[in-house]
Design an enzyme around this catalytic site. Structure first.
Site, short mmCIF file in Angstrom:
data_model
loop_
_atom_site.label_atom_id
_atom_site.label_comp_id
_atom_site.label_asym_id
_atom_site.label_seq_id
_atom_site.Cartn_x
_atom_site.Cartn_y
_atom_site.Cartn_z
N GLN A 146 43.14 35.83 67.87
CA GLN A 146 42.00 35.23 68.18
C GLN A 146 42.04 35.02 69.31
O GLN A 146 41.59 34.83 70.50
CB GLN A 146 41.49 34.35 67.51
N ASP A 182 45.71 37.08 56.17
CA ASP A 182 44.92 36.96 55.82
C ASP A 182 44.97 37.00 54.27
O ASP A 182 44.32 37.18 53.78
CB ASP A 182 44.28 37.30 56.23
N LYS A 206 44.01 27.41 57.97
CA LYS A 206 43.14 29.12 57.70
C LYS A 206 41.97 28.02 56.87
O LYS A 206 41.86 26.34 57.82
CB LYS A 206 43.75 30.72 57.25
N GLY A 220 35.64 30.97 62.26
CA GLY A 220 36.51 31.35 63.24
C GLY A 220 36.74 32.16 64.51
O GLY A 220 36.88 31.31 66.08
N SER A 255 37.03 42.50 60.94
CA SER A 255 37.32 41.20 63.15
C SER A 255 36.92 42.29 63.44
O SER A 255 36.05 42.51 64.40
CB SER A 255 38.80 42.06 62.41
C1 S3P Z 1 41.71 37.32 63.38
C2 S3P Z 1 42.39 37.25 63.49
C3 S3P Z 1 43.20 36.70 62.47
C4 S3P Z 1 42.81 36.06 61.12
C5 S3P Z 1 41.04 36.19 60.82
C6 S3P Z 1 40.73 37.14 62.10
C7 S3P Z 1 40.43 38.14 63.86
O1 S3P Z 1 43.15 34.70 62.76
O2 S3P Z 1 43.69 35.57 60.61
O3 S3P Z 1 40.54 36.49 60.11
O4 S3P Z 1 39.45 38.61 64.26
O5 S3P Z 1 40.86 37.99 65.10
P1 S3P Z 1 44.38 34.09 64.09
O6 S3P Z 1 44.52 34.84 65.19
O7 S3P Z 1 44.15 32.99 64.02
O8 S3P Z 1 45.88 34.80 63.74
#
Ligand code: S3P
Length: 430
Positions: free
Chosen positions: A164, A315, A342, A91, A25
């Protein structure tokens, strides 16, 4: 398509010292935010994985001079890409990029692999459209065509806590006129807020008694470059925490693990289950707390995981599922419907893995329940990981404490987040 498989032999114990690679992240954010900044940043420890490489390729395609060790910022003005921006399996790349593209004066197309193309994007495009960006889409996924332009700040209320979505809206908010407000039902990982603070952007944060979290930020603030080291990934460390806990004769030290409170739910849960995990050292790196963990084998008890704890370990739920399959009692995970969208439907895939290990497991609409086998070996199994990197690694760890060798299919996906996983596993076996 043929997939790579890994045959996992039962382990006699994990020992020694290993160091975690950079947090995924934070690595994405270090590249994307520095790409928008005014000036040059130098970075250490950026995770060299397929997901982060997708982010790097996208910003390079938008005219930014960037590598894993440095970025020359474009002061918020990117060049229109001459081809689609391919986010691969990531994602985070797709959703954060949407927040940037919303405010850019050009049109672009975002694409991804088969898994990413089915993951929900309207949670980002709908609020960005309210700010003035335009999107054409064929469903709630990719490909997506984006027409960016001048944005107006808006107040957003998120129905699920998502870092995210929050980050995409803040990236658009930086480019908008007025004050952007983001309300979250619970606190999601706060790497964006920390990095923004280090880059000179002011974001006001308010924490409410009901667990809600409100951020407000005025648009037009410039980002200063962020240089520094990316801390190790606690989501990667979680696989080794569970491995050393469930395999008898283990005593493993994991160095340089990010210990940010908004990510460290896995430590709380494993400790509550009876794991012997000690933090040996603690320091700060680039505005994030980091530490060294020592993990020794220990018996585990079941637990319940729900509510505000879920975003702090979202995660890690597949590998927590594996820990639960070795524990005494029934572990119940609820309020985690996000698992269904996911890299795979992780309620279904975690239950499938635990059943193949020989545990009784059932899906719930918002999670799963797993009846553990009190430290007994898992049955020998063949597990198809549905090309989900975290499911593949959870399968490998489950196989380390099985009665005979096990096979995990689809292990090539592991390079999305943890390309050195196999090498570190070998190191921990001397
Ligand atoms: C992430 C946020 C999480 C996480 C992903 C990374 C990020 O997702 O599951 O692996 O880097 O902001 P969500 O924001 O959809 O919960």
């Amino acid at each position: 398509m043929t997939h790579s498989s890994l045959i996992v032999e039962p382990s006699k114990g994990l020992r020694g010292r290993i160091r975690m690679p950079g947090d995924k992240s934070i690595s994405h954010r270090a590249l994307l935010f520095n790409a928008m900044a005014c000036g040059t940043a130098s970075l250490e420890g950026v995770l060299d994985s397929l997901d982060v490489k997708a982010t790097l390729r996208c910003i390079q395609r938008m005219g930014v001079d960037a590598s894993m060790s440095g970025v020359v910022g474009c002061s918020g003005v990117f060049v229109a890409p001459n081809a689609a921006l391919d986010c691969g399996n990531s994602g985070t790349t797709a959703r954060l990029l949407l927040g940037i593209l919303a405010g850019q004066d050009f049109s672009s197309r975002i694409i991804g692999d088969a898994s990413l193309s089915t993951r929900p994007m309207r949670r980002v495009t709908m609020p960005l459209a309210r700010m003035g960006a335009q999107f054409s889409e064929s469903g709630d996924g990719l490909p997506l065509d984006v027409q960016g332009g001048p944005l107006t700040a808006v107040e957003h209320s998120l129905s699920v806590a998502s870092a995210q979505v929050k980050t995409a809206l803040l990236l658009a908010g930086l480019q908008a006129k007025g004050t952007t407000v983001v309300r979250e039902p619970a606190v999601s990982r706060d790497h964006t807020e920390r990095m923004f603070a280090a880059m000179g952007v002011e974001v006001q944060r308010e924490q409410h008694a009901d667990g809600g979290h409100v951020l407000s930020m005025s648009g037009g603030q410039a980002l200063r470059p962020f240089s520094g080291r990316v801390p190790g990934d606690i989501s990667s460390a979680a696989f080794f925490m569970v491995a050393a806990t469930v395999v008898p004769n283990s005593d493993l030290v994991v160095e340089g693990v990010g210990l940010n409170e908004t990510r460290s739910g896995v430590l709380d849960v494993l400790s509550r289950m009876g794991a012997d995990i000690r933090t040996e050292d603690r320091w700060m790196e680039g505005g994030e707390p980091v530490g060294t963990l020592r993990i020794r084998h220990s018996a585990l008890n079941a637990t319940s995981i729900n509510g505000a704890e879920i975003p702090r370990l979202i995660d890690e739920l597949p590998i927590i599922g594996v820990a639960a399959a070795f524990a005494d009692g029934v572990t119940v995970v609820s309020d985690a419907e996000e698992l269904r969208v996911k890299e795979s439907d992780r309620c279904a895939s975690t239950v499938r893995l635990c059943r193949s290990m020989g545990a009784n497991a059932a899906e719930r609409h918002d999670g799963f329940s797993i009846e553990g086998r009190k430290g007994q070996h898992a049955n020998g199994f063949v597990f198809k990981s549905a090309l989900d990197h975290r499911m593949a690694m959870a399968g490998v760890i489950a196989g380390l404490h099985a009665e005979r060798s096990c096979t995990v299919v689809g292990t090539e996906s592991i390079s999305s987040s943890f390309p050195t996983f196999h090498a570190l596993l070998e190191d921990a076996h001397g």
